[in-house]
Design a protein around this motif. Structure first.
Motif, PDB file in Angstrom:
ATOM      1  N   UNK A   1       4.689   5.773   0.828  1.00 31.04           N
ATOM      2  CA  UNK A   1       3.840   4.854   0.058  1.00 31.04           C
ATOM      3  C   UNK A   1       4.211   3.411   0.357  1.00 31.04           C
ATOM      4  N   UNK A   2       5.519   3.138   0.398  1.00 31.27           N
ATOM      5  CA  UNK A   2       5.960   1.772   0.649  1.00 31.27           C
ATOM      6  C   UNK A   2       5.660   1.301   2.049  1.00 31.27           C
ATOM      7  N   UNK A   3       5.717   2.212   3.018  1.00 31.80           N
ATOM      8  CA  UNK A   3       5.504   1.843   4.415  1.00 31.80           C
ATOM      9  C   UNK A   3       4.037   1.771   4.797  1.00 31.80           C
ATOM     10  N   UNK A   4       3.215   2.669   4.238  1.00 30.93           N
ATOM     11  CA  UNK A   4       1.849   2.799   4.726  1.00 30.93           C
ATOM     12  C   UNK A   4       0.764   2.461   3.713  1.00 30.93           C
ATOM     13  N   UNK A   5       0.813   3.067   2.530  1.00 30.57           N
ATOM     14  CA  UNK A   5      -0.314   2.949   1.598  1.00 30.57           C
ATOM     15  C   UNK A   5      -0.234   1.741   0.690  1.00 30.57           C
ATOM     16  N   UNK A   6       0.923   1.515   0.078  1.00 23.15           N
ATOM     17  CA  UNK A   6       1.115   0.371  -0.808  1.00 23.15           C
ATOM     18  C   UNK A   6       0.247   0.394  -2.063  1.00 23.15           C
TER      19      UNK A   6
END
Length: 210
Positions: A71-76
């Motif tokens: 989530x932190x790397x891609x979706x946010x």
């Protein structure tokens, strides 16, 4: 060992384990925090479950941590992070020998995750959740005059959300598209929005209410 028969020991172990693991995710500690976190969590599961369940619970816990990282790397947008936290809580609760120990363990994960944010004040942060955090302040002093003037002119104007803002999304104003943030609110696609504030190129919008 008799000490592990105390319900609050589960709280201490899961708190420290989650503290260091989440800490490794959000700050760059070159794996030191990761090793400490893995050690504490391994002790927790090894103490309260048998060998077969040990690996299952460990996998569920670290799948949750992996979802937070993705989530932190891609979706946010926080969706996978929420599922990740739920997975971590489920694993420590199921591994507990009784309800009281399970509640302590769940509380340990939550508090450990919250306390890990204090590492941001001491150590170098990783480049994660940049879209949702919008930490960079692009202002006139930093040399963004022309762009800043253009964006400042958007204050008070109305537009349409082109996608679901959770809270980051794209809006259209006067046939031009801009990246904007809804300041914590979730705004559905095609909802009319109003630009309430501009900070450099950071556009804050709110839902127009009749």
């Amino acid at each position: 060992m008799e000490i592990f028969e105390l319900a609050w020991i589960g709280f201490i172990i899961t708190c420290l384990g989650t503290l260091f693991l989440i800490g490794e995710v959000i700050v760059n500690m070159r794996g030191i925090f990761a090793l400490l976190g893995i050690g504490f969590i391994t002790i927790y599961f090894a103490t309260y479950v048998d060998t077969g369940s040990f690996f299952i619970m460990l996998i569920i816990y670290f799948v949750g941590l992996l979802l937070i990282i993705i989530d932190g790397k891609l979706l946010n947008d926080g969706t996978l992070a929420t599922l990740g936290v739920a997975s971590m809580l489920t694993s420590v609760a199921l591994a507990a020998p009784d309800l009281t120990t399970g509640l302590y363990a769940v509380l340990g994960v939550l508090i450990g995750g919250g306390l890990s944010l204090f590492f941001l004040k001491v150590f170098k942060r990783r480049d994660m959740w940049s879209k949702i955090a919008l930490k960079d302040q692009l202002n006139k002093e930093a040399g963004y005059n022309s762009m800043n003037n253009t964006y400042e002119g958007l204050v008070g104007q109305k537009g349409i959300a082109l996608n679901d803002m959770r809270p980051v999304g794209t809006i259209r104003i006067n046939k031009k598209d801009y990246s904007a943030v809804s300041n914590g609110q979730w705004i559905a696609k095609n909802t009319e929005v109003l630009v309430s504030q501009v900070d450099g190129t950071k556009i804050l919008v709110e839902k127009v209410t009749n």
